[in-house]
Design a protein around this motif. Sequence first.
Motif, short mmCIF file in Angstrom:
data_model
loop_
_atom_site.label_atom_id
_atom_site.label_comp_id
_atom_site.label_asym_id
_atom_site.label_seq_id
_atom_site.Cartn_x
_atom_site.Cartn_y
_atom_site.Cartn_z
N GLY A 108 56.93 23.26 57.51
CA GLY A 108 56.67 24.51 56.80
C GLY A 108 55.22 24.92 56.89
N ARG A 145 59.96 26.79 52.22
CA ARG A 145 58.75 26.38 52.93
C ARG A 145 58.14 25.11 52.35
NH1 ARG A 145 53.80 25.51 52.72
NH2 ARG A 145 53.65 26.21 50.58
N PHE A 183 62.61 31.25 54.46
CA PHE A 183 61.29 30.66 54.64
C PHE A 183 60.52 30.60 53.32
CE2 PHE A 183 56.77 30.82 55.69
CZ PHE A 183 56.67 29.69 56.47
N TRP A 212 59.97 21.90 53.29
CA TRP A 212 59.94 21.52 54.69
C TRP A 212 58.72 20.67 55.04
CZ3 TRP A 212 61.34 27.01 56.83
CH2 TRP A 212 62.69 27.25 56.60
#
Length: 101
Positions: free
Chosen positions: A89, A82, A78, A85
Amino acid sequence: MNLERIPNEEKLSLCRRYYLGGFAFLPFLWLVNVMWFFKEAFLKPAYTEQPQIKSYVKKSALGLLLWVAVLTTWITIFQHFRARWGEVGDYLSFTIPLGSA
């Protein structure tokens, strides 16, 4: 809690409750189970409930390690991806960090 004052049958029951409680997405209970019952399972002289307690302690440790591995993997992925994304995200973030993507 002082486990010295508790009868062995109650120790087994408590150990089992903490083990099963860990499956309710509460891996902290597995940590508590390992910390509290490690001495009872591996260092005390043998008694009738000890093999079962030892089994619960081993399974709790394994479950805890699995949770730590999964959580660490998710946090690493993540944090690394992030920004790539995009909106997804951002929706997964509690707070959106400042800076460039």
